[in-house]
Design a protein around this motif. Structure first.
Motif: not given
Length: 282
Positions: A78-101
């Motif tokens: 259940e924390l997966w989306p907010v974990m992905a948003d942390c990747e965005r906050g760290l300047g790693r949007p590509e990791r967030a997109l990878a987590m979305a898949g």
């Protein structure tokens, strides 16, 4: 339940304070979360609370570490989306997109999947891919007329992406739809609509200050005539004899005339013609 009673109560008090303060005073909430974490770092709820407190104060690396620890302890995604948003906050949007898949997304409930879609669209925007962000948000949940807890935020994100892409008319429509669904005031859709329509809000306090500067609140003089002029008492001369008043007025109503042959001058009584002339000038 895994803690001794006294320790459990102390940890619980700190977690309650985190929940109470995280919106209005995130720094203070973070401080309470650190106390709870020091007391019970092996409790998943404590790690999750610490993660959200760190996330609220933009400590994304720390938040991500706490969320990962909580996920390991519970096995929940259940924390997966907010974990992905942390990747965005760290300047790693590509990791967030990878987590979305990742397969974890399919295990999320509907609210979690919508949240993941919002994060993915934000990651697209981070990469300057506005049209891709718009497409990412287009979904059955966006098209549905039913209002769910996530509806206002989803519509708002879609409107904001449209506006960023220069599609102002569509953005206005979707900000309006977001406002219709936003019963709790979770977004500022009303302000965004007003901004698009050129409406400017003025603070009532500013208007009050302007009135003060204009002096409009001082239209009435104080009782003692402190505006520099003595107030006239219409009953002041009621007890005086009219003849005495007239004589006093005549005694003071004089004009100074110069005699051409003398250096001195003497006051002479004013003639009726002079009085007429002065009255005309007045």
């Amino acid at each position: 339940m895994s803690l001794p009673k006294g320790l459990a109560e102390e940890v619980s008090k700190n977690l309650v304070m985190v929940a109470r303060l995280i919106d209005e005073d995130p720094e203070q909430a973070y401080a309470y979360s650190r106390i709870a974490l020091r007391l019970a770092s092996r409790v998943a709820a404590v790690r999750e609370a610490a993660g959200f407190a760190a996330y609220a104060t933009q400590k994304y690396s720390e938040a991500l570490a706490e969320f990962r620890a909580a996920k390991r302890m519970t096995g929940s995604v259940e924390l997966w989306p907010v974990m992905a948003d942390c990747e965005r906050g760290l300047g790693r949007p590509e990791r967030a997109l990878a987590m979305a898949g990742e397969p974890e997304v399919q295990k999320l409930d509907k609210a979690g999947q919508v949240e993941m879609r919002l994060v993915a669209a934000g990651a697209r925007r981070d990469q300057g891919q506005l049209e891709a962000a718009i497409v990412t948000l287009q979904s059955p949940e966006l098209a549905s007329n039913a209002v769910q807890p996530w509806t206002a935020r989803l519509r708002y994100a879609y409107a904001d992406a449209l506006l960023a892409a220069g599609r102002e008319d569509e953005a206005r429509e979707w900000f309006g739809k977001a406002l219709e669904a936003d019963k709790d005031g979770a977004t500022d859709a009303s302000d965004r609509l007003a901004e698009l329509d050129g409406v400017e809000f003025v603070d009532a306090a500013d208007l009050s200050d302007d009135e003060d500067r204009d002096g409009t609140e001082n239209l009435v003089d104080d009782e003692d005539g402190e505006d520099g002029e003595d107030e006239y008492d219409e009953h002041e001369d009621d007890d005086q004899d009219p003849a005495e008043v007239a004589a006093a007025e005549r005694a003071t109503d004089v004009t100074e005339y110069y005699d051409e042959d003398d250096e001195e001058y003497e006051p002479l009584e004013q003639s009726a013609s002079d009085t007429d002339v002065r009255g005309d000038k007045a």
